[in-house]
Structure formats: C-alpha cells, structure tokens
Motif scaffolding. Structure first.
Motif, short mmCIF file in Angstrom:
data_model
loop_
_atom_site.label_atom_id
_atom_site.label_comp_id
_atom_site.label_asym_id
_atom_site.label_seq_id
_atom_site.Cartn_x
_atom_site.Cartn_y
_atom_site.Cartn_z
N GLN A 159 0.84 -1.20 0.00
CA GLN A 159 0.00 0.00 0.00
C GLN A 159 0.86 1.24 0.00
O GLN A 159 1.94 1.28 0.59
N GLN A 160 0.37 2.27 -0.68
CA GLN A 160 0.97 3.60 -0.58
C GLN A 160 -0.16 4.62 -0.69
O GLN A 160 -0.93 4.60 -1.65
N GLY A 161 -0.25 5.50 0.32
CA GLY A 161 -1.33 6.47 0.35
C GLY A 161 -2.67 5.78 0.42
O GLY A 161 -2.89 4.88 1.23
N ASP A 162 -3.59 6.16 -0.46
CA ASP A 162 -4.94 5.59 -0.47
C ASP A 162 -5.08 4.48 -1.50
O ASP A 162 -6.19 4.12 -1.88
N THR A 163 -3.96 3.93 -1.94
CA THR A 163 -4.00 2.86 -2.95
C THR A 163 -3.34 1.60 -2.42
O THR A 163 -2.26 1.65 -1.84
N VAL A 164 -4.01 0.47 -2.65
CA VAL A 164 -3.44 -0.82 -2.31
C VAL A 164 -3.33 -1.63 -3.60
O VAL A 164 -4.17 -1.51 -4.50
N PHE A 165 -2.28 -2.43 -3.70
CA PHE A 165 -2.03 -3.24 -4.88
C PHE A 165 -2.16 -4.71 -4.48
O PHE A 165 -1.49 -5.18 -3.55
N ALA A 166 -3.05 -5.42 -5.18
CA ALA A 166 -3.33 -6.82 -4.86
C ALA A 166 -3.53 -7.59 -6.15
O ALA A 166 -3.80 -7.01 -7.21
#
Length: 852
Positions: free
Chosen positions: A612-619
């Motif tokens: 995650q970074q800021g308001d974004t998550v990567f999945a």
C-alpha cells in the motif's frame, strides 16, 4: 551328368528331385505367422469374461460352494458392466484396454482388484473377502512426492497409519519418472504401509515405454478404478497427458466416468481423485458444451482431490457443494513454499468429512512458550498465560497438562492419575495448547513448570522449565505505526528504536489458526494479524489486538486463507485471501467496508503479499493484478500485459513510482504504479526463481533470487550489479540494506550479511534446522529464514524456521538474545515505539517490550 544351379547358388543334377530349403523355410514361416495371427485374432476378438465370487476359503481359488456375487461393477477403463446372478460378467473386447478392474463395494475387500489383459483365453475372476463395514473412517492424501530416496516422511506416514487405523492412502501422482515409480512400488505399497495404497497417474509419471503409462500400469496398477468405504464412492482417474504420450485421453476418462456413475445412486456422496483439477468454475461440469457434458454436481460430488501444483488449497465451489482440495508435498516445501505435509481426511457416520494437515519430519517437538524466565504475560483478568507448542508428525496429541510448583516445595513428575496440582490445557490450534495460572503470592518467587503431552498411542512428551515470577513488568509504549511489511511500502526495515535486551514478553494470544507469512501491522495502538486454514477453510480470520495488553478487540472471518502480508492505512485494514477476494475493514471495529472480487479464482492460488501507498493498495496476480482505492473500494486499474506462472510468496514492493511484482518461473515485473503500464519484465540470470521479496533504497531495487544478489534500476529494470553467492535465496526474505551491508534470510543457511559494495559475506547466523520445511524441492536439514530482517538501532531482529526469534548485533552477527517458540516463525517482526510484535506458525501473536 548335367548340372544346374538354384537361385541360391546350390548345384543339383538334372532329373533329380530337389527341394529349395530357403523357399521351404520361408513358406513355413508364413504358415506359422498365419497360425499365430489366426490364434491372436481369435483370442483378442473374444469378449472378456469372468466371475466375481465370495472367497470363503480365503485362498484365491474358487470352489464349487463359493457363490458368485451379483451386481458387482467390473470395467476395462472403457466399458463398465455389472455381474449377473451367478457373479458372471462379459465385457466387449477393446483393443485399447489393458486391464480388467473390479469395483470394491462396501463390506468387501479385494486382495487383487485388477488383472492385466493377456492374449490367452481364460476367465478373469476376482475373489472378494468379507470385511467389517465402516461407518466412520479416515484416509490419507499425499501427492507430488517426486523422489526415489527414503526419508523420514515415510516413517511419519507408517507411524500415523499404525496409530490411527487409516482406511487407505491415496497418492495423486507425480511419483516422478522411472526411478520414482519403481521406488514407490517397492516402498509405498499395501504391505509396507499396512493399509491399502492407491495411485493416480501424474504428468511426470508418463515415461519411456511402448506407451507413456506402461510402467505405471505394470507396477502400480490401473488408471481408472472405484471402491466404496462407508457411505462414499471413491473414484481414481488419470491425468490424460504427460511427459510421454498417453494412449488414454481426458475424454476417455470422462466417458468412462459417466458410464460408471450410472451404476450408483445419484445421491450417494462421491470423491474423485486425479492429479489435476479440470475446472476452475463454480459449477463442476466436465466437457461443458459438448455432447459428452457431465455435471458432477448433479451426481453429489463432495470433493475432487488432487495435487500437481505443489500448493495448499481447500476451495468450496458452491455454498455447501463440491470442494476441490489440493495438498502440498509430504517430501519437501511446495512451489509456493507451502509447508511439507500429508493430509488426513476424516469421514463421520453421517457422511460429513473434515480435513487435517499433518506436517512431516517433526519428532516429539515441545516448547513452553509461557511462562518462562523474564516473560510471564499477564492477562486483563489478573491471571497469567500458560502456553505450550507441541507437535509430532506420526501421532496426534490427545491432551496436554501442566503443573506449576513452588521450588520451595520440591519438584518432581507426577503420574497422570495424581491430579493434584495438574491443570489441563485447552487446544487452540494443531500446535498450541493454552491455559491460565494464578501464582500463590504476588511476591518474587521461583517456580518450575512441568508439562506432559499425551499422544494418541499413549506416549508422553515431557518438558520442564524453571522461572522466576515477578509482578513487575516494563511498560509498553506502541506510539508509532507499522503499515506494511518492513514498516513501509519500500520495505526499508530500518528503525531508530533502542531496545533493551532481553526483550520481555508482555502478552501472547493465540489467533485460533496457523499464521503463515502474514506479519503483524500496527496503527493507533492496535496490532493486526491474519490466519490461514487450509484444513477446512473455516478458521481464516483477520484479528485486532490492543497493542499494550494483547486484549482481542475483534475478529473477522474471511472466505479463504490469508497467507501473506496485510496492510493498514488511515483506519482501514486490507487483506487478500487465497482466491483473490480483497477485504477492506474498519480498523477500529472490524466492520466490512468493501468486499472486492478482483477476478483471481485460479490455480495456484494467491499467496503473494500486498502493498500500500497512500490511499492505494495493490493486490492480485497476473491479469487480476489490481490497484484499488482504499477509501472507496474502486478498482483503479488492472494488469493487461501478462498472465500465468506458478505460485510464490514475495510481497510486492513500491519505489520511485514503480510497482515490483513477479510470476514464479516466468519473470520479475515493473509496473507504473499510477497507470498499471508494464515498464519492464526481467527474465534473465536466474531472477525467475521468485521467492525473494524486493526492497528499495537510494533509488535502487535490491532483490535476491536463486543464488544471486541483484541491484536494479527501478525505471528500466536494468541490472546494475549482480553477483552469484554460495547461498540459496529460496525464501521470502526482503534484503535489509544498511549503510554498509545487505542482510537477508536464505533458504538453506540462516541469515547472511553481505558487503554492500563487493557482495562478499561479512557474517552469518546459522540457525537451527527448520522445524517445518518450506523451501521448494528441499528437505535436507535447511536452516531457512523466510522472514525479513528488521534493524532496531544496532540490533537485527528476525524469526526463523527453527522455532526461534533472534536479536543479533548488526556489526558482526553475534547472537545477543533469542526466544524459543518451538514452532516456525515465518512472520517478520513489527516495531512500534519500544514494543516488538511477531507471530509464530502455531498461531501465537506476541507483544514484547524492549525498554522502560
């Protein structure tokens, strides 16, 4: 005399009678061949006939008084028939068929349930013996053993079978090549295992011969078969392709299966064994859309049990419907680093079944987690925690009890029947047993705790430990957040925390299921963790604890196992389970805010860590790789550039606007984190062995793969530096990069520090041998460190597969402190203020304090 010559050059007088022997012999050969072909055609053109009878004399020879059995199913792998009133059957001759197989019904046992079809005429008879009908029973599933070497996993199986009255053992293929097939035929059979052993064929079991499955059939048995135990019908089926060409195609199997099912009630519960899973959809339909379509849901298929992927998964295709169950490998770690294990499936009197994973190579392992010297966790109710991790690969642990005695009154073992001062502990997970204890006085006193664990065969595993009780504890101050693996999205796990050794355990709580590669994360004084349950997929949870006291605040049940990194961001917890379902929860309450299906639902299952970074998550992975806006649950972009690959365990990494992810055996990928555009794909120099997690520092990515250390340019993927080492990096560990060192866990030899410039080893921490093996394709005394090391001041903290948490000097690797859990620590530590949090595979979550 006039002499003539024959065509062969022989001379003879004119007028004499001469027989050309070469012509005569040639004619004789033709005549003999004619007779042989006539005999063979006559023999093979005849139908296959035989009798199935009750072998009252148990001698395998039918006597006149031994009756034939009616309604017994017999097959050649293509046709399926049943016996008449006299026990006789007839199967049309099929030139592709090579075996006759008799079904083994409830209440009967068949010593030899298959016969090779020969050219000779004769009756293919089967002798059935009566046996007790089982209403409840257990069987064992193993798969993908891929070995021809004797190791302790075989003894683990033998011991468990002997102690637990196992009905049968099924091996679902990839026995592996000629050597492996022959070794298993000698060492894993009905006689050596003391129970019926069945095999199904895998892709690596098609070997050189007249046809790919020839050796398998000759030494292990038929490709298709069926039998009943209890209420269940079990069916063995082949994988229809492999390394060498098969004569038996998948459509042959499904057509045979359709014919077989016609002989059994539709509502009878069924389990099918195969090396692979033929469908990924919710409906279990074979040959969908063809005239041979077969809907197995309509036939009450309860489970399709398979292997092939070297991973661990238990999926429910429809609510209350068919399950597909994939087991990992008993002999070594899985491709996605799943622990080495065999699976036990128990069926009760009602026909319900449950699954239990049994880890291999563990011999009477026991460790007292709490209380111990300097660490006596106090609970909110004023009692103190007793926690014991105990495991044995060859037997179940039936009960555990403890006695805590004041040293002033003498110490000694009491028998099980002298119950004074003994307390039964409650089982929390397959490893952990826990309870509470209240000391006699609040003053400083010396005690000894005695622990007895009783196995299913009445053996006793004992442990004793002396400790000093003191009511005084240090104060935990969890004042900082730890939001990702390593505390941040770049996994730069360096902190300024100054921790006083020895660390003191303030609390330990058990999450109720195993904790794999998931590491604690911290925000606003709360600690979050997630569990895995590949037994029955009922104990998959996300949990929150108060960071100071360890009090459980809430828990949320997910659909499937969460096997790797979770994240926290601005009061939101995000986790992705094994089938790609992504959950966004309120961190304060555990309330589900967003439930996102990213479209994964594929093998080998999602085992990567999210970032995650800021308001974004990567999945996600492959074409389900997604960027998700945490506050709204909206998918911002999905990957369109690559797909496929095997399962693996790295956590994704961010740095310089680049998202690093990977596909095992395929490539390391760099994506633009804002748009999802693929920037580069790295496929050379062994970097496709994707276990290691990347970390970012000073504008570079650091990643370890195979036996090499790589330094890479984030924007281009260019290798700036790469040097081979003498170590294997088949572990999830992310490199800890300091001013002068690169410190990383290895798959085989503990934790190693390399010079940042030369990559030469500076120091090494050789841990103990792994309690559980996770290294793919290896189980040879490896000293694995899956966790990512964390720097706290001048200390490096890490957990290891030997069941210890370590603190070592960052300058020379000298061990300053270690804590025995007795269960592997795959989790990486989290640091918040003066507190350290970690989890072990037994499901324990620990809160330690490092200074006043």
């Amino acid at each position: 005399m006039i002499i003539k010559k024959t065509k062969s050059g022989e001379e003879y007088p004119v007028g004499a009678i001469y027989v050309d022997t070469s012509v005569a012999l040639h004619g004789l050969k033709i005549f003999l061949v004619f007779l042989l072909l006539t005999f063979s055609f006559s023999s093979f053109s005849k139908d296959i006939q035989g009798v199935v009878y009750l072998d009252k004399n148990n001698n395998g020879i039918r006597d006149k008084e031994e009756p034939g059995l009616k309604g017994i199913v017999v097959s050649d792998g293509f046709s399926v028939v049943s016996t008449n009133g006299e026990g006789s059957y007839v199967i049309p001759r099929n030139k592709r068929a090579r075996m006759i197989v008799v079904h083994q019904p409830v209440g009967y046992y068949v010593k030899h349930y298959f016969k090779q079809i020969t050219g000779a005429s004769g009756s293919y008879d089967f002798a059935l013996l009566p046996r007790e009908k089982k209403t409840s029973f257990s069987f064992i599933h193993i798969t993908d053993t891929e070995t021809y070497l004797m190791k302790d996993w075989v003894n683990n199986l033998k011991d468990y079978i002997a102690r637990q009255n196992i009905a049968f053992l099924i091996h679902t293929g990839d026995i592996c090549y000629t050597k492996g097939l022959k070794w298993h035929a000698r060492n894993v059979n009905d006689s050596t295992m003391d129970c019926r052993v069945y095999y199904t064929i895998g892709n690596h079991d098609y070997v050189d011969g007249d046809y790919g499955e020839q050796l398998f059939e000759n030494i292990l048995g038929p490709l298709t078969y069926s039998f009943e135990v209890g209420k269940f019908l079990f069916i063995g089926t082949p994988m229809g392709y492999g390394d060498k060409k098969s004569t038996y195609k998948p459509e042959d199997t499904y057509r045979w299966l359709r014919k077989l099912l016609e002989f059994f009630p539709k509502d009878q519960p069924k389990i099918i064994f195969n090396h692979n899973l033929p469908v990924q959809t919710e409906q279990f339909i074979l040959l969908e859309g063809t005239e041979d379509e077969l809907d197995l849901d309509e036939s009450n298929l309860k489970a399709w049990i398979y292997g092939h992927w070297h991973v661990s998964m238990n999926r429910e295709h429809t609510p209350g419907g068919t399950r597909s169950i994939c087991s990992s490998v008993a002999t070594h770690g899985g491709i996605d680093s799943s622990p080495a294990y065999y699976r036990v499936i128990h069926v009760d009197e009602e026909g319900n079944f449950t699954s239990k994973i049994r880890y291999t190579y563990i011999h009477r392992k026991i460790a007292i987690v709490s209380p111990k010297k300097g660490s006596i966790p106090k609970n909110p109710d004023g009692s103190y925690t007793v926690s014991v991790n105990v495991y044995d690969s060859g037997s179940e642990i039936d009960s555990v009890r403890c006695s805590i005695l004041d040293n002033a009154h003498g110490i000694g073992w009491k028998t099980r029947y002298e119950d004074e001062n003994w307390q039964d502990l409650q089982q929390k997970t397959d490893w952990n047993w826990s309870g509470h204890w209240t000391p006699l006085t609040d003053t400083i006193s010396d005690y000894t705790i005695l622990v007895e664990a009783y196995t299913s065969d009445n053996r006793v595993i004992r442990e004793k430990l002396k400790f000093r009780f003191s009511p005084e504890t240090r104060e935990g101050k969890p004042v900082t957040d730890w939001t990702n693996l390593g505390g941040n999205p770049v996994h730069d796990a360096r902190t300024d925390a100054s921790l006083k050794l020895p660390l003191q355990m303030l609390w330990v709580q058990n999450a109720g299921s195993n904790i794999f590669m998931t590491s604690p994360i911290v925000e606003d004084g709360r600690v979050f963790i997630a569990t895995t349950d590949d037994n029955n997929s009922t104990e998959n949870k996300i949990l929150a604890y108060d960071a100071k006291s360890g009090k459980e605040l809430w828990q949320f049940t997910t659909r499937y196992s969460i096997k790797n990194t979770i994240i926290v961001s601005n009061g939101r917890i995000v986790a992705t389970d094994n089938l790609g379902y992504t959950y966004i929860l309120d961190a304060a309450t555990g309330k589900l805010l967003h439930d996102i299906d990213i479209g994964f639902k594929r093998l080998p299952g999602f085992s990567y860590g999210i970032v995650q970074q800021g308001d974004t998550v990567f999945a996600g992975f492959g074409q389900s790789l997604s960027a998700i806006k945490i506050s709204t649950g909206k998918i911002l972009w999905k990957n369109k550039d690559w797909r496929g690959g095997e399962g693996s365990i790295p956590t994704m990494t961010l740095g310089d606007g680049v998202l690093v992810t990977s596909s095992n055996w395929r490539a390391l990928y760099g994506h633009d984190s804002k748009t999802g555009k693929l920037l580069w794909a790295k496929k050379d120099e062994g970097i496709t062995a994707r276990q290691g997690t990347a970390s970012w520092q000073d504008g570079k990515f650091y990643v370890c793969s195979a036996n090499r250390i790589f330094v890479m340019d984030p924007k281009t993927g260019e290798t700036l530096k790469s040097i081979p080492t003498e170590f294997s990096f088949s572990a999830a560990s992310a490199p800890l990069v300091t001013e002068n060192l690169i410190i990383v866990g290895t798959g085989d030899r503990g934790l190693v520090a390399f010079d940042k410039e030369t990559f030469h080893p500076v120091w090494q921490v050789e841990t103990g041998t792994s309690v559980v093996y996770t290294t793919p394709y290896h189980a040879d005394g490896e000293q694995t460190v899956e966790s990512s090391p964390v720097l706290a001041g001048e200390l490096v903290l890490f957990g290891a597969s030997d069941g210890f948490l370590y603190a070592v000097d960052s300058k020379d690797g000298c061990i300053k402190w270690k804590f025995k859990t007795g269960a592997p620590v795959f989790s990486s530590v989290a640091i918040s203020g003066n507190m350290v949090f970690v989890a072990d595979f037994a499901g324990n979550v620990y809160g330690f304090v490092g200074n006043n």
